[in-house]
Design a protein around this motif. Structure first.
Motif, PDB file in Angstrom:
ATOM      1  N   CYS A  97       0.837  -1.195   0.000  1.00  0.00           N
ATOM      2  CA  CYS A  97       0.000   0.000   0.000  1.00  0.00           C
ATOM      3  C   CYS A  97       0.876   1.250   0.000  1.00  0.00           C
ATOM      4  CB  CYS A  97      -0.912  -0.009   1.224  1.00  0.00           C
ATOM      5  SG  CYS A  97      -1.862   1.500   1.448  1.00  0.00           S
ATOM      6  N   CYS A 100       0.002   3.220   3.724  1.00  0.00           N
ATOM      7  CA  CYS A 100       0.354   2.680   5.045  1.00  0.00           C
ATOM      8  C   CYS A 100       1.427   1.594   4.965  1.00  0.00           C
ATOM      9  CB  CYS A 100      -0.896   2.141   5.741  1.00  0.00           C
ATOM     10  SG  CYS A 100      -1.512   0.598   5.036  1.00  0.00           S
ATOM     11  N   CYS A 120      -4.262  -0.355   0.123  1.00  0.00           N
ATOM     12  CA  CYS A 120      -4.914  -1.516   0.711  1.00  0.00           C
ATOM     13  C   CYS A 120      -6.393  -1.207   0.973  1.00  0.00           C
ATOM     14  CB  CYS A 120      -4.207  -1.912   2.005  1.00  0.00           C
ATOM     15  SG  CYS A 120      -4.481  -0.770   3.371  1.00  0.00           S
ATOM     16  N   CYS A 123      -7.182   1.537   3.607  1.00  0.00           N
ATOM     17  CA  CYS A 123      -6.900   2.901   3.165  1.00  0.00           C
ATOM     18  C   CYS A 123      -7.884   3.340   2.076  1.00  0.00           C
ATOM     19  CB  CYS A 123      -5.472   3.025   2.657  1.00  0.00           C
ATOM     20  SG  CYS A 123      -4.261   2.896   3.987  1.00  0.00           S
TER      21      CYS A 123
END
Ligand code: ZN
Length: 127
Positions: A97, A100, A120, A123
């Motif tokens: 991601c 994050c 991801c 998120c």
């Protein structure tokens, strides 16, 4: 039935990543022996290894590695295969991601289309 057919038939009974479930936590119908990719690095040297899910122990998913070592992980850290190859072996296409840095599995469709989500699920939902 030949050995190869048997292995393939067995492997196809296991889950692959979908847009709804890319890890063991999100998978609704779990089968013992499910192949998973360990994305957590809290146990030295195990990150990036493939293991098989054995059972749950309180909130931890216990997996067995090829060397028979068994360890418990957060089921969110156990990623599902993108697909199974013709031999019935799991193939993992893991992306990270951009927000994050959490690793996640691509689905077969995303791999085929060469369009991977940049974030991801967690998120994407926050965006
Ligand atoms: Zn993220």
């Amino acid at each position: 039935m030949g050995v190869e057919e048997g292995r393939f038939a067995q492997a196809t009974g296991y889950a692959v990543a979908t847009p709804q479930a890319r890890n063991l936590r999100d998978l609704r119908h779990r089968r013992f022996g499910q192949p998973v990719y360990v994305s957590a690095d809290h146990t030295l040297g195990r990150k990036g290894q493939v293991a098989h899910w054995e059972k749950f122990n309180v909130r931890l998913a216990v997996v067995k590695f090829a060397d028979n070592v068994m360890l418990g992980y957060d089921p969110a850290d156990l990623l599902l295969p993108t697909r199974f190859d013709v031999e019935g072996l799991p193939v993992f296409d893991i992306h990270v991601c951009e927000l994050c840095q959490a690793p996640f599995s691509l689905t077969q469709q995303e791999q085929d289309a060469h369009v991977a989500p940049s974030r991801c699920v967690a998120c994407l939902e926050e965006a």
